[in-house]
Design a protein around this motif. Sequence first.
Motif, PDB file in Angstrom:
ATOM      1  N   ARG A  76       0.823  -1.259   0.002  1.00 16.45           N
ATOM      2  CA  ARG A  76      -0.098  -0.110   0.134  1.00 16.45           C
ATOM      3  C   ARG A  76       1.082   1.405  -0.021  1.00 16.45           C
TER       4      ARG A  76
ATOM      5  N   GLU B 158       0.464   4.050   1.627  1.00 17.73           N
ATOM      6  CA  GLU B 158       0.700   4.594   2.876  1.00 17.73           C
ATOM      7  C   GLU B 158       1.668   3.852   3.829  1.00 17.73           C
ATOM      8  N   ASP B 159       2.049   2.765   3.414  1.00 19.73           N
ATOM      9  CA  ASP B 159       3.043   1.830   4.014  1.00 19.73           C
ATOM     10  C   ASP B 159       4.516   1.796   3.712  1.00 19.73           C
TER      11      ASP B 159
ATOM     12  N   LYS C 112       7.710   3.872   3.815  1.00 20.85           N
ATOM     13  CA  LYS C 112       8.244   5.348   4.434  1.00 20.85           C
ATOM     14  C   LYS C 112       9.438   5.728   3.813  1.00 20.85           C
TER      15      LYS C 112
ATOM     16  N   HIS D 123      -2.432  14.253   2.713  1.00 19.94           N
ATOM     17  CA  HIS D 123      -0.973  13.597   2.574  1.00 19.94           C
ATOM     18  C   HIS D 123      -0.489  14.193   1.212  1.00 19.94           C
TER      19      HIS D 123
ATOM     20  N   GLU E   7       1.136  12.654  -2.413  1.00 21.73           N
ATOM     21  CA  GLU E   7       1.342  11.662  -3.183  1.00 21.73           C
ATOM     22  C   GLU E   7       2.455  11.731  -4.082  1.00 21.73           C
TER      23      GLU E   7
ATOM     24  N   GLN F 246       2.544   7.422  -0.212  1.00 22.55           N
ATOM     25  CA  GLN F 246       1.663   8.501   0.340  1.00 22.55           C
ATOM     26  C   GLN F 246       2.577   8.767   1.783  1.00 22.55           C
ATOM     27  N   SER F 247       2.595  10.232   2.009  1.00 16.82           N
ATOM     28  CA  SER F 247       3.259  10.499   3.207  1.00 16.82           C
ATOM     29  C   SER F 247       2.854  11.980   3.541  1.00 16.82           C
ATOM     30  N   THR F 248       2.862  12.316   4.937  1.00 19.84           N
ATOM     31  CA  THR F 248       2.391  13.781   5.137  1.00 19.84           C
ATOM     32  C   THR F 248       3.670  14.621   5.177  1.00 19.84           C
TER      33      THR F 248
ATOM     34  N   ASP G  82       3.890  -5.118   6.196  1.00 17.74           N
ATOM     35  CA  ASP G  82       3.374  -4.156   4.994  1.00 17.74           C
ATOM     36  C   ASP G  82       3.353  -4.924   3.765  1.00 17.74           C
TER      37      ASP G  82
END
Lengths: 274, 352
Positions: free
Chosen positions: B281, B283-284, B286, B308, B310, B323-325, B342
């Motif tokens: 995913r 969002e998984d 880092k 977030h 992309e 995807q990360s903030t 993940d």
Amino acid sequence: MKKKWISYPYIIWMILFIIVPLILVLFYSITVRTEDGIIFTLKHYKRFMEPVYLSVLFRSIYLALICTALCLVLGYPMAMILNGRNIKRRNILILLFVIPMWMNFLLRTYAWMTLLERRGLINTFLNMLGFPSMNLLYNNGAVVLGMVYNFLPFMVLPIYSVLNKIDRSVIEAAEDLGANAFTVFRKVIFPLSLPGVISGITMVFMPAVTTFVISRLLGGGQFTLIGNLIEQQFLLVGDWNFGSAISMIMMVIILLSMGIMSKYDQEHEGGGLW
Amino acid sequence: MNNETKEILIELVNVSKTYDSTDALKAINLYIRRNEFLTLLGPSGCGKTTTLRLIGGFEEPDSGEILFAGKKINGVPPYKRRVNTVFQKYALFPHMNVFENIAFGLKIKKVEPKVIKEKVERILSLVNLAGYESRAVNSLSGGQQQRIAIARALVNEPEVLLLDEPLGALDLKMRQEMQIELKNMQQRLGITFVYVTHDQEEALTMSDTIVVMRDGAIQQIGTPIDIYNEPKNAFVADFIGESNIISGVMLRDYLVQFADSNFECVDRGFGENEPVDVVIRPEDIKIVSAEDSVLQGEVKSAIFKGVHYEMIVQSNGFHWKIQSTALAPPGRKIGLKIEPNDIHIMRKAPAA
């Protein structure tokens, strides 16, 4: 809005062929030509109130109503059959239904004469079976038959086009809520098809009440309808003033019936012709 | 979930349906338990609406059986089934007002007028439209019409409510409100909902059980959490949420190779050196500094998405969606870190 001139030919057309003749008819209907010139009078309208003419009017309306009712009874199921789910079969049926309309109206009516005559096809067939000949032509029945035959498509097609537009999911929703086929028809399909029924009624009633060809050919001399009366006044008697007065009365009757119909139709928000 | 204890209400056994020689459904088997919110999810043409219409009685299966509370209901017409449907485009009766629309089913069942009036009033307040009885349905907004359509079905107290993409025509905000409302209603009334949608978010929000379908076949049945976290194959993974799907090789239990690197993972039971699909995913993944990771790449693009960013990161020829903030601007070299948990391994789908 800038291209106003585009509408001029149509406006001229309408003035020349609709407005002017209407004014002429109105003018003839309220005047009489004497040695002193033209004077205004309502005597043509008064003359129409004589029983002999009123009975012609009532017969016309009566026969037109019967014709309209028959067209509705025959036409509605016909429209439903045309609206069947099989698209291929639907197109063939519509084609078969429309083909006779390609032929001239007079020819179709003459064809009925040869069928209904004393020595016509139907009587010949009856004689062959040992039955005596019947009087099929020159009566009310023949006139109504001719009207129904000629005007039925005007009932079927508007009803068909409205039925065709009904959303299938609305019908499914009714089934889903517990309505069987009859209830679905009574509560959903028929009410939703009313605009089509109304324009069908208008489109059959109007030509039926004014026809003069069908009544002359199939009704013989004795079944004079209002259309024949007008025709006679103009072409045989030469009394244009009285003919115009009858025409005006006819127009008012048609306008009134259309007005009633369209008022009723508005409650069901259109979809029909008017 | 405690679904296992609940009785099975609807059962589809080997049901097939063909339209003009295309298979809409290929021998599907499906159980629907009482009081469950079950969603049929899939792209258009996957057979989800056909399944719903078979349960509603608008279509008949070519083969197979449909059971309702243990009884076969093949051939039973819609008006005799104890299910009600909310149609995609509401299908309200345009010639009737709100009251008449809702009362339609009750009137057919010859319920007393007084009772009808009470029931209609009660259901209208349930859908937050009290006092709308005499309004024409055409004068209502899409959301209101939708509520009327739901009220019209619910007022009959069906055992099962079938919903065919009922929120498809609404705007996003309205849709999200209605999702919550529908879920609340379903829990309050204790009615079985069978819901059809192509919107995975909608399915995840509302359902107890999701049935993912594709090309007339069921891909996976499970709770939203199971389906999201443990997609059974690459199609489900891709359809439910966003995914990076990359080909890999399962070297041995708990060790997978993809993107030219070896990764620890939590899956086992694959053959040695078996080719697999690896699903991760966005969002998984880092973002770490390039030195701290076996997997390095260059940020190609970054889009702000609200909650977030992309980012598309190119690494060894593969484009990772992340995807990360935290924003990593395009052009920067970064490292990608993926926890063993993940990494989802799935068998390659047999060539369809």
